[in-house]
Design a protein around this motif. Structure first.
Motif, PDB file in Angstrom:
ATOM      1  N   LYS A 142     -24.461 -19.868  14.401  1.00  0.00           N
ATOM      2  CA  LYS A 142     -25.810 -20.085  14.927  1.00  0.00           C
ATOM      3  C   LYS A 142     -26.018 -21.508  15.424  1.00  0.00           C
ATOM      4  O   LYS A 142     -26.931 -21.755  16.193  1.00  0.00           O
ATOM      5  CB  LYS A 142     -26.868 -19.774  13.852  1.00  0.00           C
ATOM      6  CG  LYS A 142     -26.812 -18.357  13.327  1.00  0.00           C
ATOM      7  CD  LYS A 142     -27.147 -17.351  14.396  1.00  0.00           C
ATOM      8  CE  LYS A 142     -27.129 -15.933  13.847  1.00  0.00           C
ATOM      9  NZ  LYS A 142     -27.236 -14.937  14.885  1.00  0.00           N
ATOM     10  N   LEU A 143     -25.201 -22.474  14.966  1.00  0.00           N
ATOM     11  CA  LEU A 143     -25.298 -23.848  15.478  1.00  0.00           C
ATOM     12  C   LEU A 143     -24.362 -23.988  16.673  1.00  0.00           C
ATOM     13  O   LEU A 143     -23.207 -23.570  16.619  1.00  0.00           O
ATOM     14  CB  LEU A 143     -24.897 -24.857  14.397  1.00  0.00           C
ATOM     15  CG  LEU A 143     -25.843 -25.054  13.221  1.00  0.00           C
ATOM     16  CD1 LEU A 143     -25.300 -26.129  12.283  1.00  0.00           C
ATOM     17  CD2 LEU A 143     -27.230 -25.440  13.691  1.00  0.00           C
ATOM     18  N   LYS A 144     -24.871 -24.596  17.729  1.00  0.00           N
ATOM     19  CA  LYS A 144     -24.057 -24.766  18.933  1.00  0.00           C
ATOM     20  C   LYS A 144     -23.328 -26.104  18.861  1.00  0.00           C
ATOM     21  O   LYS A 144     -23.962 -27.155  18.680  1.00  0.00           O
ATOM     22  CB  LYS A 144     -24.957 -24.720  20.170  1.00  0.00           C
ATOM     23  CG  LYS A 144     -24.181 -24.785  21.450  1.00  0.00           C
ATOM     24  CD  LYS A 144     -25.086 -24.721  22.646  1.00  0.00           C
ATOM     25  CE  LYS A 144     -24.240 -24.849  23.900  1.00  0.00           C
ATOM     26  NZ  LYS A 144     -25.051 -25.072  25.071  1.00  0.00           N
ATOM     27  N   PRO A 145     -21.984 -26.084  18.989  1.00  0.00           N
ATOM     28  CA  PRO A 145     -21.238 -27.349  18.977  1.00  0.00           C
ATOM     29  C   PRO A 145     -21.645 -28.240  20.156  1.00  0.00           C
ATOM     30  O   PRO A 145     -21.868 -27.766  21.271  1.00  0.00           O
ATOM     31  CB  PRO A 145     -19.772 -26.916  19.114  1.00  0.00           C
ATOM     32  CG  PRO A 145     -19.745 -25.491  18.676  1.00  0.00           C
ATOM     33  CD  PRO A 145     -21.091 -24.931  19.040  1.00  0.00           C
ATOM     34  N   GLU A 146     -21.760 -29.537  19.886  1.00  0.00           N
ATOM     35  CA  GLU A 146     -22.174 -30.511  20.917  1.00  0.00           C
ATOM     36  C   GLU A 146     -20.991 -31.052  21.713  1.00  0.00           C
ATOM     37  O   GLU A 146     -21.179 -31.721  22.722  1.00  0.00           O
ATOM     38  CB  GLU A 146     -22.912 -31.672  20.241  1.00  0.00           C
ATOM     39  CG  GLU A 146     -24.144 -31.244  19.471  1.00  0.00           C
ATOM     40  CD  GLU A 146     -24.665 -32.355  18.594  1.00  0.00           C
ATOM     41  OE1 GLU A 146     -25.347 -33.263  19.125  1.00  0.00           O
ATOM     42  OE2 GLU A 146     -24.379 -32.314  17.381  1.00  0.00           O
ATOM     43  N   GLY A 147     -19.813 -30.790  21.231  1.00  0.00           N
ATOM     44  CA  GLY A 147     -18.611 -31.221  21.937  1.00  0.00           C
ATOM     45  C   GLY A 147     -17.481 -30.253  21.622  1.00  0.00           C
ATOM     46  O   GLY A 147     -17.518 -29.519  20.644  1.00  0.00           O
ATOM     47  N   ARG A 148     -16.476 -30.268  22.498  1.00  0.00           N
ATOM     48  CA  ARG A 148     -15.386 -29.311  22.327  1.00  0.00           C
ATOM     49  C   ARG A 148     -14.082 -29.941  22.771  1.00  0.00           C
ATOM     50  O   ARG A 148     -14.013 -30.587  23.816  1.00  0.00           O
ATOM     51  CB  ARG A 148     -15.732 -28.088  23.169  1.00  0.00           C
ATOM     52  CG  ARG A 148     -14.678 -27.086  23.324  1.00  0.00           C
ATOM     53  CD  ARG A 148     -15.133 -26.052  24.342  1.00  0.00           C
ATOM     54  NE  ARG A 148     -13.967 -25.387  24.867  1.00  0.00           N
ATOM     55  CZ  ARG A 148     -13.849 -24.095  24.997  1.00  0.00           C
ATOM     56  NH1 ARG A 148     -14.861 -23.330  24.714  1.00  0.00           N
ATOM     57  NH2 ARG A 148     -12.750 -23.570  25.445  1.00  0.00           N
ATOM     58  N   LEU A 149     -13.030 -29.769  21.924  1.00  0.00           N
ATOM     59  CA  LEU A 149     -11.693 -30.281  22.250  1.00  0.00           C
ATOM     60  C   LEU A 149     -10.716 -29.129  22.134  1.00  0.00           C
ATOM     61  O   LEU A 149     -10.653 -28.464  21.093  1.00  0.00           O
ATOM     62  CB  LEU A 149     -11.292 -31.408  21.287  1.00  0.00           C
ATOM     63  CG  LEU A 149      -9.855 -31.908  21.418  1.00  0.00           C
ATOM     64  CD1 LEU A 149      -9.634 -32.588  22.773  1.00  0.00           C
ATOM     65  CD2 LEU A 149      -9.523 -32.869  20.295  1.00  0.00           C
ATOM     66  N   ASP A 150      -9.945 -28.889  23.184  1.00  0.00           N
ATOM     67  CA  ASP A 150      -8.951 -27.805  23.171  1.00  0.00           C
ATOM     68  C   ASP A 150      -7.555 -28.410  23.059  1.00  0.00           C
ATOM     69  O   ASP A 150      -7.053 -29.020  23.995  1.00  0.00           O
ATOM     70  CB  ASP A 150      -9.086 -26.971  24.454  1.00  0.00           C
ATOM     71  CG  ASP A 150      -8.300 -25.672  24.374  1.00  0.00           C
ATOM     72  OD1 ASP A 150      -7.537 -25.480  23.403  1.00  0.00           O
ATOM     73  OD2 ASP A 150      -8.463 -24.830  25.279  1.00  0.00           O
ATOM     74  N   LEU A 151      -6.948 -28.242  21.879  1.00  0.00           N
ATOM     75  CA  LEU A 151      -5.583 -28.731  21.640  1.00  0.00           C
ATOM     76  C   LEU A 151      -4.560 -27.621  21.837  1.00  0.00           C
ATOM     77  O   LEU A 151      -3.358 -27.843  21.646  1.00  0.00           O
ATOM     78  CB  LEU A 151      -5.463 -29.259  20.196  1.00  0.00           C
ATOM     79  CG  LEU A 151      -6.378 -30.405  19.802  1.00  0.00           C
ATOM     80  CD1 LEU A 151      -6.234 -30.702  18.319  1.00  0.00           C
ATOM     81  CD2 LEU A 151      -6.056 -31.646  20.621  1.00  0.00           C
ATOM     82  N   HIS A 152      -5.028 -26.475  22.219  1.00  0.00           N
ATOM     83  CA  HIS A 152      -4.187 -25.294  22.356  1.00  0.00           C
ATOM     84  C   HIS A 152      -2.991 -25.569  23.257  1.00  0.00           C
ATOM     85  O   HIS A 152      -3.156 -26.007  24.388  1.00  0.00           O
ATOM     86  CB  HIS A 152      -5.051 -24.158  22.931  1.00  0.00           C
ATOM     87  CG  HIS A 152      -4.432 -22.820  22.800  1.00  0.00           C
ATOM     88  ND1 HIS A 152      -4.422 -21.920  23.821  1.00  0.00           N
ATOM     89  CD2 HIS A 152      -3.813 -22.221  21.767  1.00  0.00           C
ATOM     90  CE1 HIS A 152      -3.822 -20.824  23.428  1.00  0.00           C
ATOM     91  NE2 HIS A 152      -3.442 -20.980  22.181  1.00  0.00           N
ATOM     92  N   GLY A 153      -1.775 -25.360  22.752  1.00  0.00           N
ATOM     93  CA  GLY A 153      -0.556 -25.545  23.540  1.00  0.00           C
ATOM     94  C   GLY A 153       0.009 -26.953  23.510  1.00  0.00           C
ATOM     95  O   GLY A 153       1.076 -27.200  24.066  1.00  0.00           O
ATOM     96  N   MET A 154      -0.683 -27.911  22.895  1.00  0.00           N
ATOM     97  CA  MET A 154      -0.174 -29.294  22.823  1.00  0.00           C
ATOM     98  C   MET A 154       0.849 -29.434  21.702  1.00  0.00           C
ATOM     99  O   MET A 154       0.864 -28.674  20.754  1.00  0.00           O
ATOM    100  CB  MET A 154      -1.315 -30.278  22.552  1.00  0.00           C
ATOM    101  CG  MET A 154      -2.226 -30.512  23.691  1.00  0.00           C
ATOM    102  SD  MET A 154      -3.328 -31.888  23.270  1.00  0.00           S
ATOM    103  CE  MET A 154      -4.443 -31.850  24.626  1.00  0.00           C
ATOM    104  N   ARG A 155       1.688 -30.462  21.865  1.00  0.00           N
ATOM    105  CA  ARG A 155       2.632 -30.806  20.801  1.00  0.00           C
ATOM    106  C   ARG A 155       1.935 -31.739  19.818  1.00  0.00           C
ATOM    107  O   ARG A 155       0.923 -32.349  20.144  1.00  0.00           O
ATOM    108  CB  ARG A 155       3.858 -31.491  21.400  1.00  0.00           C
ATOM    109  CG  ARG A 155       4.686 -30.565  22.284  1.00  0.00           C
ATOM    110  CD  ARG A 155       5.739 -31.327  23.055  1.00  0.00           C
ATOM    111  NE  ARG A 155       6.414 -32.323  22.242  1.00  0.00           N
ATOM    112  CZ  ARG A 155       7.687 -32.273  21.877  1.00  0.00           C
ATOM    113  NH1 ARG A 155       8.426 -31.273  22.270  1.00  0.00           N
ATOM    114  NH2 ARG A 155       8.231 -33.231  21.160  1.00  0.00           N
ATOM    115  N   MET A 156       2.495 -31.854  18.608  1.00  0.00           N
ATOM    116  CA  MET A 156       1.856 -32.669  17.573  1.00  0.00           C
ATOM    117  C   MET A 156       1.748 -34.133  17.983  1.00  0.00           C
ATOM    118  O   MET A 156       0.720 -34.768  17.747  1.00  0.00           O
ATOM    119  CB  MET A 156       2.647 -32.566  16.257  1.00  0.00           C
ATOM    120  CG  MET A 156       2.359 -31.297  15.517  1.00  0.00           C
ATOM    121  SD  MET A 156       3.249 -31.066  13.972  1.00  0.00           S
ATOM    122  CE  MET A 156       3.326 -32.638  13.239  1.00  0.00           C
ATOM    123  N   ASP A 157       2.787 -34.684  18.611  1.00  0.00           N
ATOM    124  CA  ASP A 157       2.754 -36.103  18.973  1.00  0.00           C
ATOM    125  C   ASP A 157       1.723 -36.401  20.052  1.00  0.00           C
ATOM    126  O   ASP A 157       1.214 -37.519  20.161  1.00  0.00           O
ATOM    127  CB  ASP A 157       4.146 -36.577  19.409  1.00  0.00           C
ATOM    128  CG  ASP A 157       4.715 -35.792  20.576  1.00  0.00           C
ATOM    129  OD1 ASP A 157       4.173 -34.711  20.894  1.00  0.00           O
ATOM    130  OD2 ASP A 157       5.707 -36.248  21.177  1.00  0.00           O
TER     131      ASP A 157
END
Length: 198
Positions: free
Chosen positions: A95-110
């Motif tokens: 019900k709370l809308k995030p104010e920011g969004r980060l997509d790390l999907h597919g990235m390497r750890m480093d």
């Protein structure tokens, strides 16, 4: 076959034969009459007494459980609620809308770690309270092997990174996202208020 006693004729015959025979060992004493040994009485061996037996009496007790690492969502649940309980409930229900969004999907750890640090610190500096970090669920391993490998490296690492400096001072609560915001492949990160100096 039962053993029989010698008759008188057989004993007399035996004595005649014994007188004519030469002794093999003359130094040993000579007996006049052959000795008839009594029939040995069988001794009864005691019947072994069997102990009572119960199924499983010698089995080892089952271990209390395993000491495998708990799942990320289970560890976050055990962590407890550090933010407002009503706001936490609304956040968990999506019900709370995030104010920011980060997509790390597919990235390497480093690559993902410095991007996450920069995103969280800049979101806190700009006064945001709730951000969404998308990690993805991760791929199943083709080769399971003898050592279990957790599915989704970033999904497992991001909560750990958020609990370490420099992000620990900025993060108040981390919890898996609602299905509408990515479910198990994303995390809500609730940030602390930026301290005002002056």
């Amino acid at each position: 076959m039962p053993r029989r006693k010698l008759t008188a004729d057989e004993i007399e015959l035996w004595r005649k034969v014994a007188k004519q025979a030469e002794r093999l060992h003359p130094e040993l004493p000579q007996t006049v009459h052959p000795t008839v040994l009594p029939k040995p009485k069988p001794t009864k061996s005691p019947v072994p007494r069997l102990e009572t037996f119960e199924l499983g009496q010698k089995s080892q007790p089952t271990p209390a459980g395993n000491n495998l690492k708990t799942s990320i969502s289970e560890a976050l649940r055990r962590d407890g609620v550090r933010m407002d309980v009503k706001a936490f409930g609304r956040m968990k229900r999506g019900k709370l809308k995030p104010e920011g969004r980060l997509d790390l999907h597919g990235m390497r750890m480093d690559t993902a770690h410095p991007v996450l640090v920069k995103f969280i610190l800049s979101a806190q500096a700009s006064g945001k309270r709730l951000v969404l970090v998308i990690t993805g669920k991760g791929k199943d391993r083709d080769e399971p092997g003898p050592i279990p490998t957790p599915r989704g490296v970033l999904r497992n690492q991001v909560p750990h990174w958020l609990s370490l400096p420099p992000l620990a001072q900025a993060v108040l609560q981390v919890t898996p996202a609602h299905i509408s915001h990515g479910g198990d492949g994303a995390y809500y990160v609730y940030l602390r208020k930026k301290k005002q100096f002056g």
